[in-house]
Design a protein around this motif. Structure first.
Motif, PDB file in Angstrom:
ATOM      1  N   LEU A  14       0.801  -1.408   0.139  1.00  0.00           N
ATOM      2  CA  LEU A  14       0.032   0.121  -0.083  1.00  0.00           C
ATOM      3  C   LEU A  14       0.903   1.331   0.030  1.00  0.00           C
ATOM      4  O   LEU A  14       0.613   2.344  -0.534  1.00  0.00           O
ATOM      5  N   PRO A  21      -5.286   3.980  -4.354  1.00  0.00           N
ATOM      6  CA  PRO A  21      -5.723   2.687  -3.877  1.00  0.00           C
ATOM      7  C   PRO A  21      -5.722   1.522  -4.708  1.00  0.00           C
ATOM      8  O   PRO A  21      -5.478   1.576  -5.864  1.00  0.00           O
ATOM      9  N   GLN A  39      -8.964  -9.231   2.934  1.00  0.00           N
ATOM     10  CA  GLN A  39     -10.175  -8.141   3.455  1.00  0.00           C
ATOM     11  C   GLN A  39      -9.832  -8.388   5.215  1.00  0.00           C
ATOM     12  O   GLN A  39     -10.125  -7.401   5.613  1.00  0.00           O
ATOM     13  N   LEU A  42      -6.541  -6.537   6.002  1.00  0.00           N
ATOM     14  CA  LEU A  42      -6.909  -5.137   6.155  1.00  0.00           C
ATOM     15  C   LEU A  42      -7.656  -4.530   7.172  1.00  0.00           C
ATOM     16  O   LEU A  42      -7.330  -3.183   7.499  1.00  0.00           O
ATOM     17  N   GLN A  43      -8.710  -5.324   7.332  1.00  0.00           N
ATOM     18  CA  GLN A  43      -9.512  -4.790   8.674  1.00  0.00           C
ATOM     19  C   GLN A  43      -8.549  -4.619   9.855  1.00  0.00           C
ATOM     20  O   GLN A  43      -8.988  -3.970  10.746  1.00  0.00           O
ATOM     21  N   MET A  46      -6.453  -1.634  10.193  1.00  0.00           N
ATOM     22  CA  MET A  46      -7.313  -0.441  10.363  1.00  0.00           C
ATOM     23  C   MET A  46      -7.334  -0.645  11.937  1.00  0.00           C
ATOM     24  O   MET A  46      -7.376   0.386  12.739  1.00  0.00           O
ATOM     25  N   VAL A  52      -4.858   3.112   7.326  1.00  0.00           N
ATOM     26  CA  VAL A  52      -5.416   2.334   6.069  1.00  0.00           C
ATOM     27  C   VAL A  52      -6.842   2.679   6.133  1.00  0.00           C
ATOM     28  O   VAL A  52      -7.668   2.665   6.942  1.00  0.00           O
ATOM     29  N   ARG A  53      -6.993   3.233   4.864  1.00  0.00           N
ATOM     30  CA  ARG A  53      -8.471   3.739   4.441  1.00  0.00           C
ATOM     31  C   ARG A  53      -9.163   2.744   3.255  1.00  0.00           C
ATOM     32  O   ARG A  53      -8.290   2.412   2.458  1.00  0.00           O
ATOM     33  N   THR A  54     -10.372   2.976   3.121  1.00  0.00           N
ATOM     34  CA  THR A  54     -11.012   2.206   2.279  1.00  0.00           C
ATOM     35  C   THR A  54     -12.102   3.343   1.537  1.00  0.00           C
ATOM     36  O   THR A  54     -12.706   3.949   2.246  1.00  0.00           O
ATOM     37  N   TRP A  62      -8.155   0.168  -1.196  1.00  0.00           N
ATOM     38  CA  TRP A  62      -7.897   0.320  -0.117  1.00  0.00           C
ATOM     39  C   TRP A  62      -6.312   1.155  -0.430  1.00  0.00           C
ATOM     40  O   TRP A  62      -5.686   0.915  -1.191  1.00  0.00           O
ATOM     41  N   SER A  63      -6.255   2.288   0.675  1.00  0.00           N
ATOM     42  CA  SER A  63      -4.948   3.099   0.579  1.00  0.00           C
ATOM     43  C   SER A  63      -4.515   3.286   1.911  1.00  0.00           C
ATOM     44  O   SER A  63      -4.922   3.034   2.967  1.00  0.00           O
TER      45      SER A  63
END
Length: 239
Positions: A14, A21, A39, A42-43, A46, A52-54, A62-63
């Motif tokens: 990332l 993203p 997924q 990534l959660q 966060m 980390v943002r979606t 995601w970025s």
């Protein structure tokens, strides 16, 4: 690839693509994992507090905010163990104690094998007595220092007198096992030190604080000879 390695690899992927993203499908293909695993990881990143943002929709994904993360730092096993133990043993009353604990958790998560066992064994032999701590006051002081904003304090001095102060925070001083907020007190029109355990209330404002030289504020006080801890000295000089 174990989970710790996956999480680090996702962060670096990332970071390399930022600010563009990346989709879950693209990340899954890159690391040959299922989209469900990506997924979930990534959660987890966060939830751990990483920036980390979606973004939904076409062109989304995601970025990560590169300005808010650090690239990989390669510690020796001894360095990682020392940092993890020192951070984990931070006094709960100390400023940024919460961040120190999460940093320790991240360092311990990055250590594997014998080094991990050695760090955990050493950490198990360090204990602290719980101390009363006003997390609301500490969080407000941390926010004021980090964002350079004015603080409104309710303070009890050594004689037991309570007063309301408007303070422009300049820095922190530790002495004799206690922490002090050093700043320009608008109420008194002078530099002052406020013992954190005597601050009964603290409210950060939206007003930007003027910059103040910490050494100048300490000059003429009992803390005039204060020096920066040797571990911080390479970052920036005190004077």
């Amino acid at each position: 690839m174990n989970r710790t390695a996956r999480l680090y690899a996702l962060v670096e992927e990332l970071r390399a693509a930022a600010p563009r993203p990346l989709t879950v499908a693209a990340l899954a293909a890159r690391f040959e994992m299922s989209t469900r695993t990506v997924q979930r990881d990534l959660q987890a990143l966060m939830a751990a507090g990483l920036p980390v943002r979606t973004a939904p929709g076409r062109g989304g994904g995601w970025s990560i905010d590169r300005e808010m993360t650090l690239p990989p730092i390669h510690f020796t096993a001894e360095e990682a163990s020392a940092l993890a133990v020192a951070l984990a043993a931070t006094d709960t009353r100390a400023p940024y104690a919460g961040a120190a604990r999460t940093a320790a958790q991240k360092i311990l998560a990055s250590i594997t094998g014998p080094a991990s066992a050695a760090a955990q064994e050493l950490a198990a032999r360090i204990v602290t007595l719980p101390s009363p701590s006003d997390s609301t006051v500490r969080a407000a002081v941390e926010q004021g220092l980090t964002s350079h904003t004015v603080l409104r304090l309710t303070y009890i001095d050594a004689a037991g007198r309570e007063s309301d102060r408007v303070v422009e925070p300049a820095g922190l001083l530790t002495a004799g096992g206690r922490w002090y907020l050093i700043g320009w007190c608008r109420t008194r029109g002078a530099g002052r030190g406020f013992r954190l355990d005597r601050i009964t209330a603290a409210v950060p404002t939206a007003e930007r604080a003027r910059p103040h030289d910490l050494t100048a504020l300490l000059r003429g006080s009992a803390a005039a000879d204060a020096v920066r801890p040797t571990t911080l000295a390479p970052l920036t000089p005190l004077a």
